[in-house]
Design a protein around this motif. Structure first.
Motif, PDB file in Angstrom:
ATOM      1  N   GLY A 188       0.790  -1.220   0.000  1.00  0.00           N
ATOM      2  CA  GLY A 188       0.000   0.000   0.000  1.00  0.00           C
ATOM      3  C   GLY A 188       0.821   1.268   0.000  1.00  0.00           C
TER       4      GLY A 188
ATOM      5  N   ASN B 127      -0.532  15.134   1.437  1.00  0.00           N
ATOM      6  CA  ASN B 127      -1.032  13.971   0.701  1.00  0.00           C
ATOM      7  C   ASN B 127       0.091  13.454  -0.194  1.00  0.00           C
TER       8      ASN B 127
ATOM      9  N   GLY C 140       2.628  11.595  -2.392  1.00  0.00           N
ATOM     10  CA  GLY C 140       2.398  10.579  -3.410  1.00  0.00           C
ATOM     11  C   GLY C 140       3.551  10.503  -4.380  1.00  0.00           C
TER      12      GLY C 140
ATOM     13  N   GLN D  61       1.105   5.900  -6.156  1.00  0.00           N
ATOM     14  CA  GLN D  61       0.487   5.751  -4.842  1.00  0.00           C
ATOM     15  C   GLN D  61       0.403   7.107  -4.142  1.00  0.00           C
ATOM     16  N   GLU D  62      -0.646   7.281  -3.332  1.00  0.00           N
ATOM     17  CA  GLU D  62      -0.782   8.431  -2.455  1.00  0.00           C
ATOM     18  C   GLU D  62      -1.183   7.921  -1.079  1.00  0.00           C
TER      19      GLU D  62
ATOM     20  N   SER E  90      -3.287   9.060   0.877  1.00  0.00           N
ATOM     21  CA  SER E  90      -4.724   9.179   1.108  1.00  0.00           C
ATOM     22  C   SER E  90      -5.476   7.880   0.844  1.00  0.00           C
ATOM     23  N   SER E  91      -4.882   6.980   0.053  1.00  0.00           N
ATOM     24  CA  SER E  91      -5.572   5.725  -0.253  1.00  0.00           C
ATOM     25  C   SER E  91      -5.429   4.703   0.869  1.00  0.00           C
ATOM     26  N   THR E  92      -4.510   4.930   1.809  1.00  0.00           N
ATOM     27  CA  THR E  92      -4.316   3.977   2.906  1.00  0.00           C
ATOM     28  C   THR E  92      -4.521   4.590   4.291  1.00  0.00           C
TER      29      THR E  92
ATOM     30  N   THR F 242      -6.391   5.918   7.343  1.00  0.00           N
ATOM     31  CA  THR F 242      -7.756   5.798   7.880  1.00  0.00           C
ATOM     32  C   THR F 242      -8.088   6.952   8.809  1.00  0.00           C
TER      33      THR F 242
ATOM     34  N   ASN G 177     -10.492   9.742   7.462  1.00  0.00           N
ATOM     35  CA  ASN G 177     -10.033   9.989   6.093  1.00  0.00           C
ATOM     36  C   ASN G 177     -10.996  10.899   5.336  1.00  0.00           C
TER      37      ASN G 177
ATOM     38  N   GLU H  98      -2.514  -3.681   3.063  1.00  0.00           N
ATOM     39  CA  GLU H  98      -3.077  -4.886   2.448  1.00  0.00           C
ATOM     40  C   GLU H  98      -2.104  -6.047   2.570  1.00  0.00           C
TER      41      GLU H  98
ATOM     42  N   LYS I 219       0.576   0.977 -10.770  1.00  0.00           N
ATOM     43  CA  LYS I 219      -0.232   1.924 -11.533  1.00  0.00           C
ATOM     44  C   LYS I 219       0.592   2.817 -12.450  1.00  0.00           C
TER      45      LYS I 219
END
Length: 351
Positions: A104, A122, A124, A128-129, A131-133, A135, A152, A181, A191
Motif C-alpha cells: 500500500g 497527501n 504521493g 500511490q498516495e 490518502s488511499s491507505t 484511515t 479519512n 493490504e 499503476k
C-alpha cells in the motif's frame, strides 16, 4: 524536551538553508508537543513546526519565534493496521511495512521527511498516495485546544493537498493511522507506467513487495531524489513545483501555445485529473522553457538529474534559491502561459 536559543535551522532541512530560530524546542512525546504548542499559543509567540525538514524553505533571516522539532517515535502494527508517530522517519517506516509483507505504501519508498507530514501534503509518487491507505489522523486542534481524531473522509485529500495544508495554523499532526493490504507478499497493483516498465510488467500487475520498493528506490536515486550527503543533487526539497492542473479550456489554450512554440504535432503531457480537469507535467514545462538539467551558474541550480528539483550546490543562500525559482516561474509563464506553484512551504519568504 530540549531547548536551544539562536539555534541553526539549516541543518534540520534537506536544502541546508535558512537562518536561525530565536528558540528551538525538540519534543519526543505527544505530551511535549502539545505543551510546547500551548505555551506558544498562550504567549502569542510565532510557531514553526519542523518534522524531517524535507519540504521547508526558510528565509536567510531565520525565524523570530519558537521552532518546534517533532521527534516523536512509534511504529505499531496490528495485522494490517499501522499507527505511526508523527516524528517517525517515513522511508524507514515504509521499509518496515515491506518487511512485514504489507502492501500500500511500498512505492513511496525513499521519500524524505517524517510520517506526520504525509497527510498534510497527501504525499504521493509512482502511482500511490497516502490518502488511499490513511484511515485516521490524530492531531492537536489549536482552535479547540483538544486532541482530535480526523477520519479519512474529513481530511479533504486532493492532489498534494489536504484539510491540514489548507488550514496550517490549526492542526498539529501527532499520529497517523493506515490500513494496508496483505497480498501474500505481493505489492499493490502497479499503476505508474514508468514503474511498470522498470519492473518489466504491465500496469495493474503485482510484483514481490521488496522488488517494487527496490525499483522505486533505483528510479528515485537516478533522479537525485534519495538523500545522499555527498550528492548535491539531493540537497533539495525533491519536486519544487507541483504539476499544474488545468480546466479543459485552459488546457486547449496551453496546447495552442505548445504548437506555436514547438511546432504542430507536439503533444504536451496530459493526464486525467477528474471533474473536467487535466494534469500536465511541471518538469516538461521547465525543460521546454529552456531550463534543462544542471541549469544555472550560481550556488543554486537545477539538479543535473531532474529538472523539477532545485538544489543547493553547497554555498547557496535561500535568496539564491528563490532567485532561481522566480526565474523558472517567469520563464515557464512567458513560454506557455502557466504559472508554476511551489510545493515546499516557505517561511519568512515567498516567490
Amino acid at each position: 524536551m530540549l531547548e536551544l536559543h539562536d539555534a541553526p535551522l539549516a541543518p534540520l532541512t534537506t536544502f541546508r538553508l535558512g537562518g536561525p530560530a530565536a528558540r528551538l524546542i525538540t519534543a519526543t512525546t505527544d505530551a511535549e508537543v502539545i505543551a510546547a504548542v500551548r505555551e506558544a499559543d498562550d504567549s502569542g509567540t510565532p510557531l514553526l513546526l519542523i518534522g524531517g525538514g524535507s519540504n521547508l524553505v526558510i528565509g536567510d533571516k531565520g525565524f523570530a519565534g519558537t521552532a518546534l522539532r517533532i521527534a516523536t517515535r512509534g511504529f505499531a502494527l496490528d495485522g494490517t493496521k499501522l499507527e505511526l508517530a508523527a516524528g517517525e522517519v517515513w522511508t524507514d517506516a515504509v521499509a518496515r511495512t515491506v518487511e512485514a509483507g504489507l502492501a500500500g505504501i511500498e512505492c513511496l519508498a525513499g521519500i524524505p521527511g517524517s510520517a506526520g507530514a504525509t497527510p498534510i501534503q497527501n504525499v504521493g509518487a509512482y502511482g500511490q498516495e497516502v490518502s488511499s491507505t490513511i484511515t485516521e489522523v490524530i492531531a492537536y486542534d489549536r482552535r479547540t485546544r483538544e486532541t482530535v481524531t480526523v477520519a479519512n473522509a474529513e481530511c479533504a485529500f486532493s492532489y498534494r493537498h489536504s484539510r491540514f495544508k489548507a488550514d496550517p495554523e490549526r492542526f498539529v499532526v501527532l499520529r497517523v493511522r493506515f490500513d494496508l493490504e496483505n497480498a501474500s507478499g505481493l505489492s499493490a497493483p502497479i499503476k505508474y507506467a514508468e514503474t511498470a516498465r522498470a519492473l518489466g510488467v504491465e500496469p495493474g500487475d503485482r510484483v514481490p513487495l521488496e522488488k517494487a520498493r527496490e525499483t522505486v528506490l533505483e528510479l528515485r536515486s537516478g533522479k537525485g531524489m534519495v538523500l545522499d550527503p555527498e550528492d548535491h543533487d539531493t540537497w533539495s526539497a525533491g519536486s519544487f513545483f507541483t504539476n499544474p492542473i488545468l480546466t479543459h479550456e485552459e488546457f486547449a489554450v496551453f496546447h495552442a501555445r505548445v504548437e506555436e512554440r514547438l511546432g504542430d504535432g507536439v503533444l504536451p503531457p496530459a493526464y486525467p485529473a477528474g471533474d473536467g480537469h487535466t494534469k500536465t507535467s511541471a518538469a516538461w514545462l521547465i525543460d521546454k522553457s529552456g531550463f534543462t538539467k544542471g541549469y544555472g551558474t550560481g550556488p543554486a541550480r537545477i539538479s543535473t538529474k531532474h529538472t523539477l528539483a532545485l538544489t543547493n550546490r553547497g554555498e547557496a543562500t535561500t535568496e539564491d534559491l528563490l532567485a532561481l525559482a522566480r526565474e523558472v516561474v517567469a520563464g515557464v509563464h512567458a513560454a506557455f502561459g502557466i504559472t508554476l506553484v511551489n510545493e515546499p512551504v516557505t517561511v519568512g519568504v515567498s516567490l
